[in-house]
Write a protein that holds these residues in place. Structure first.
Motif, PDB file in Angstrom:
ATOM      1  N   ALA A 216      44.511  34.405  41.408  1.00 37.49           N
ATOM      2  CA  ALA A 216      43.105  34.803  41.367  1.00 37.49           C
ATOM      3  C   ALA A 216      42.725  35.608  42.613  1.00 37.49           C
ATOM      4  N   VAL A 217      43.229  35.189  43.781  1.00 45.49           N
ATOM      5  CA  VAL A 217      42.931  35.915  45.017  1.00 45.49           C
ATOM      6  C   VAL A 217      43.530  37.319  44.975  1.00 45.49           C
ATOM      7  N   ASN A 218      44.783  37.430  44.526  1.00 44.68           N
ATOM      8  CA  ASN A 218      45.441  38.742  44.466  1.00 44.68           C
ATOM      9  C   ASN A 218      44.712  39.689  43.514  1.00 44.68           C
ATOM     10  N   VAL A 219      44.322  39.156  42.357  1.00 42.91           N
ATOM     11  CA  VAL A 219      43.604  39.999  41.386  1.00 42.91           C
ATOM     12  C   VAL A 219      42.276  40.468  41.985  1.00 42.91           C
ATOM     13  N   SER A 220      41.561  39.558  42.653  1.00 46.37           N
ATOM     14  CA  SER A 220      40.268  39.919  43.249  1.00 46.37           C
ATOM     15  C   SER A 220      40.435  40.965  44.340  1.00 46.37           C
ATOM     16  N   PHE A 221      41.478  40.814  45.173  1.00 44.46           N
ATOM     17  CA  PHE A 221      41.710  41.786  46.236  1.00 44.46           C
ATOM     18  C   PHE A 221      42.078  43.149  45.660  1.00 44.46           C
ATOM     19  N   ASN A 222      42.900  43.175  44.627  1.00 39.31           N
ATOM     20  CA  ASN A 222      43.275  44.457  44.029  1.00 39.31           C
ATOM     21  C   ASN A 222      42.041  45.159  43.453  1.00 39.31           C
ATOM     22  N   ARG A 223      41.173  44.394  42.803  1.00 30.77           N
ATOM     23  CA  ARG A 223      39.948  45.005  42.257  1.00 30.77           C
ATOM     24  C   ARG A 223      39.039  45.487  43.390  1.00 30.77           C
ATOM     25  N   MET A 224      38.979  44.715  44.474  1.00 27.11           N
ATOM     26  CA  MET A 224      38.150  45.112  45.609  1.00 27.11           C
ATOM     27  C   MET A 224      38.650  46.416  46.215  1.00 27.11           C
ATOM     28  N   VAL A 225      39.973  46.551  46.351  1.00 27.95           N
ATOM     29  CA  VAL A 225      40.539  47.773  46.917  1.00 27.95           C
ATOM     30  C   VAL A 225      40.243  48.972  46.007  1.00 27.95           C
ATOM     31  N   GLU A 226      40.339  48.760  44.707  1.00 28.45           N
ATOM     32  CA  GLU A 226      40.011  49.853  43.784  1.00 28.45           C
ATOM     33  C   GLU A 226      38.544  50.263  43.921  1.00 28.45           C
ATOM     34  N   ASP A 227      37.663  49.268  44.025  1.00 30.13           N
ATOM     35  CA  ASP A 227      36.237  49.581  44.188  1.00 30.13           C
ATOM     36  C   ASP A 227      35.975  50.304  45.507  1.00 30.13           C
ATOM     37  N   LEU A 228      36.634  49.845  46.580  1.00 26.78           N
ATOM     38  CA  LEU A 228      36.470  50.509  47.871  1.00 26.78           C
ATOM     39  C   LEU A 228      36.978  51.950  47.808  1.00 26.78           C
ATOM     40  N   GLY A 229      38.088  52.149  47.091  1.00 28.23           N
ATOM     41  CA  GLY A 229      38.613  53.512  46.948  1.00 28.23           C
ATOM     42  C   GLY A 229      37.638  54.419  46.216  1.00 28.23           C
ATOM     43  N   HIS A 230      37.010  53.887  45.144  1.00 25.03           N
ATOM     44  CA  HIS A 230      36.020  54.688  44.418  1.00 25.03           C
ATOM     45  C   HIS A 230      34.808  54.988  45.289  1.00 25.03           C
ATOM     46  N   MET A 231      34.360  53.982  46.058  1.00 21.73           N
ATOM     47  CA  MET A 231      33.220  54.202  46.937  1.00 21.73           C
ATOM     48  C   MET A 231      33.553  55.220  48.024  1.00 21.73           C
ATOM     49  N   GLU A 232      34.783  55.122  48.563  1.00 22.38           N
ATOM     50  CA  GLU A 232      35.197  56.067  49.598  1.00 22.38           C
ATOM     51  C   GLU A 232      35.254  57.492  49.042  1.00 22.38           C
TER      52      GLU A 232
END
Length: 486
Positions: A216-232
Motif C-alpha cells: 500500500a505504501v509503495n502504490v501510494s508513493f508511486n501515485r504521489m510521484v506521478e502527481d508531482l511530475g504532472h504538477m511540475e
C-alpha cells in the motif's frame, strides 16, 4: 549539511537498531532459559548428589561395622584404592572449611543432614587437604569419610558451550535475515524519497510486495510521484508560457523608449525598469527549465573560475573580488550549464544585495575540501548588511525575498531557489550563515567523486570522446592510458 545527512549522523540506521534489538531479545531469552533450567534442575540434582553421599557413608559405615576386625585394614585399603574413599578419625583440632550454604551445595548440605543427622559436617577442605569430607559416627567415635569432590560439580561439562555457540551463531544469522527482510523495503523507500528530494525521477517502487502494508505504501508513493511530475510539468509549462509571452511586449516597450523623445533621466529610469522586468522573466525561464540529460563529471574549480569570467566582475570597478584557493583537482557530478548558472546566480545575488555602504561589492569566493575528502564546499561571502537568521530558511523558497531594506533592490525571489534546486540534484546542500565581520555567507556543499568513481568516470569520458571522434571522422583524442604511457 542537509536534513538527510543530519538525520544520518544523529541516529543509527533502522537495520542496526532492529538487529541489536533482536540480539538483545535473544540474549535475554537465553539467559532466562538458563535460569529456568538451573532452577528446575537444582532440586533433582541436589537430591541425587545427597543420596550418593548418604549411600556412600552408610555402606562404608556398615562395611566397617560388620567386617571382621582382622580384615578391616584390608577393607580400608581396598576402599581407598578402588573407590577413592579414605577413612580417618576426626580430631577436635582439625581445620575445617565447610561446604557453601548457597545454591546447590546449601541444598545438598540440608538433605545430607536430614538423612545422617543434624550434627553431620560436610566440608571441602580439612587440614589443607581438598576433597569432599563427611563426618559419621561408629560406636560414639567420630570419623571423616573423604572422597572426590567432583560430585559437587553440576553435570554441565563443556558440551553445552559448543551448543550455545552454535545456537548463538544460528540466532545471529536468523536475526540478520529477519532485520534485513523488515528493513529492506523501508531502505528502498528512503532512497526513493531521497532521489525525489534531489529532483530526480527514480524507478517506481515494486507494487507486488510480500506484505499488504508495504504494498500500500509503495502504490501510494508511486501515485504521489506521478502527481508531482504532472504538477511540475504544468508549472514549467505555465512559467515558460508566461515568460515567453512577456518577452515580446518588454522588448517592444524598450525599443519605443529608446526611440521616444524623453528626458535622459526618465529614459534611464524606464530602461532600468524594463531591464529588471526582463531579468525577472529570465529567472522564471531558468527556474522552469529542467534538463533531462545525465549528470557528468565536472571540475568544480574550473567551473567556478569560468563562472567568474562569464559574470565579468573581474573588470568591474565597483567589485573587489577575492577568489583564492580554487584547486583544480576537485570533481563532482553535475550538469555543467546548471552548475555555471548556480554560481552566476550567487554572484548576481551578491551584486544586488551584498554591497557595502560605500556601494562597493567586496566579494570572497573560496573552494575547500572537507578533512575526510568526501565533500567540497564553495564559500561565497560579501560584506553587506547580511540576512537575519529567521529569514534564511524563507529566502531559499521560490518567490521569496528578504527585507527590501537590505539593499533597496527587488527581484523575482528565485535566485537562491534556483541554486538550491540545482545543488540538490547533485546530492548537495546550500547553507546560509553570517560572514566575518559582517555580511552574508553562502556555503554550497557538493559530494566529491571518490578515486574509484573518478577513475571510472574518466574512463567513460574517454570512451565517449573516442566514439564521438570516430563518428565525426576526426582524430581520436589520447586516452588516459595513452597519457600515462607518454
Amino acid at each position: 549539511m542537509s536534513w538527510i545527512s543530519q538525520l544520518k549522523t544523529s541516529r543509527p540506521s533502522l537495520f542496526w537498531r532492529t538487529f541489536l534489538l533482536l540480539c538483545g531479545l535473544l540474549f535475554f531469552s537465553v539467559i532466562g532459559w538458563l535460569q529456568s533450567f538451573r532452577v528446575l534442575s537444582e532440586l533433582p540434582y541436589s537430591q541425587g548428589v545427597a543420596q550418593h553421599i548418604v549411600s556412600t557413608v552408610n555402606l562404608t559405615k556398615y562395611a566397617l561395622v560388620t567386617a571382621d576386625p582382622l580384615y578391616r585394614v584390608d577393607l580400608l585399603k581396598t576402599l581407598a584404592a578402588r573407590e577413592g574413599v579414605l577413612i580417618s578419625p576426626r580430631d577436635p583440632t582439625d581445620k575445617i572449611f565447610r561446604i557453601s550454604s548457597e545454591g546447590y551445595n546449601g541444598l545438598i548440605d540440608q538433605l545430607v543432614k536430614t538423612s545422617l543427622g543434624p550434627d553431620t559436617i560436610l566440608a571441602t577442605r580439612v587440614n589443607g587437604n581438598d576433597g569432599l569430607w563427611v563426618t559419621f559416627d561408629i560406636d560414639g567415635d567420630t570419623y571423616w569419610l573423604q572422597t572426590k569432590d567432583d560430585v559437587l560439580d553440576p553435570p554441565y561439562g563443556t558440551t553445552w558451550l559448543w551448543w550455545a555457540l552454535a545456537a548463538g551463531i544460528a540466532s545471529l544469522f536468523g536475526a540478520t535475515l529477519l532485520a534485513r527482510h523488515v528493513v529492506q523495503p523501508l531502505a528502498r523507500l528512503s532512497a526513493f524519497a531521497r532521489e525525489i528530494s534531489q529532483g530526480k525521477k527514480p524507478e517506481p517502487l515494486p507494487e507486488d510486495a510480500t506484505t499488504a502494508e508495504i504494498q500500500a505504501v509503495n502504490v501510494s508513493f508511486n501515485r504521489m510521484v506521478e502527481d508531482l511530475g504532472h504538477m511540475e510539468a504544468d508549472r514549467e509549462l505555465l512559467l515558460a508560457g508566461v515568460s515567453h509571452d512577456l518577452r515580446t511586449p518588454i522588448t517592444r516597450l524598450r525599443l519605443e523608449v529608446e526611440l521616444a523623445d524623453l528626458p535622459g533621466d526618465s529614459r534611464e529610469a524606464m530602461v532600468s525598469d524594463l531591464e529588471q522586468m526582463e531579468n525577472i522573466v529570465n529567472q522564471f525561464l531558468a527556474y522552469a527549465r529542467r534538463t533531462n540529460e545525465d549528470q557528468v563529471m565536472v571540475n568544480f574549480g574550473e567551473a567556478v573560475t569560468a563562472a567568474i569570467h562569464n559574470a565579468r566582475i573581474e573588470t568591474d570597478s565597483s567589485v573587489e573580488l577575492t577568489a583564492s584557493n580554487l584547486p583544480d583537482d576537485i570533481f563532482v557530478m553535475a550538469h555543467p550549464l546548471e552548475l555555471s548558472r548556480a554560481i552566476q546566480n550567487l554572484i548576481v545575488n551578491a551584486q544586488r544585495y551584498g554591497r557595502s555602504d560605500d556601494g562597493i561589492l567586496r566579494l570572497s569566493m573560496t573552494l575547500t575540501k572537507s578533512p575526510d575528502g568526501r565533500t567540497a564546499t564553495l564559500a561565497v561571502a560579501d560584506q553587506g548588511k547580511g540576512l537575519p537568521e529567521d529569514q534564511r530558511a524563507r529566502v531559499m523558497r521560490p518567490f521569496e525575498r528578504g527585507e527590501s531594506a537590505r539593499s533597496g533592490v527587488t527581484g523575482s525571489g528565485l535566485g537562491l531557489a534556483i541554486v538550491d534546486r540545482i545543488v540538490k540534484r547533485s546530492g548537495g546542500s546550500v547553507e546560509l550563515a553570517d560572514a566575518d565581520p559582517h555580511g552574508l555567507l553562502v556555503l554550497v556543499n557538493f559530494p566529491v567523486l571518490q578515486p574509484s568513481t573518478l577513475k571510472k568516470a574518466l574512463k567513460e569520458q574517454d570512451k565517449a570522446a573516442q566514439k564521438l571522434a570516430k563518428e565525426e571522422g576526426l582524430v581520436p583524442p589520447p586516452s588516459m592510458e595513452d597519457k600515462k604511457n607518454s
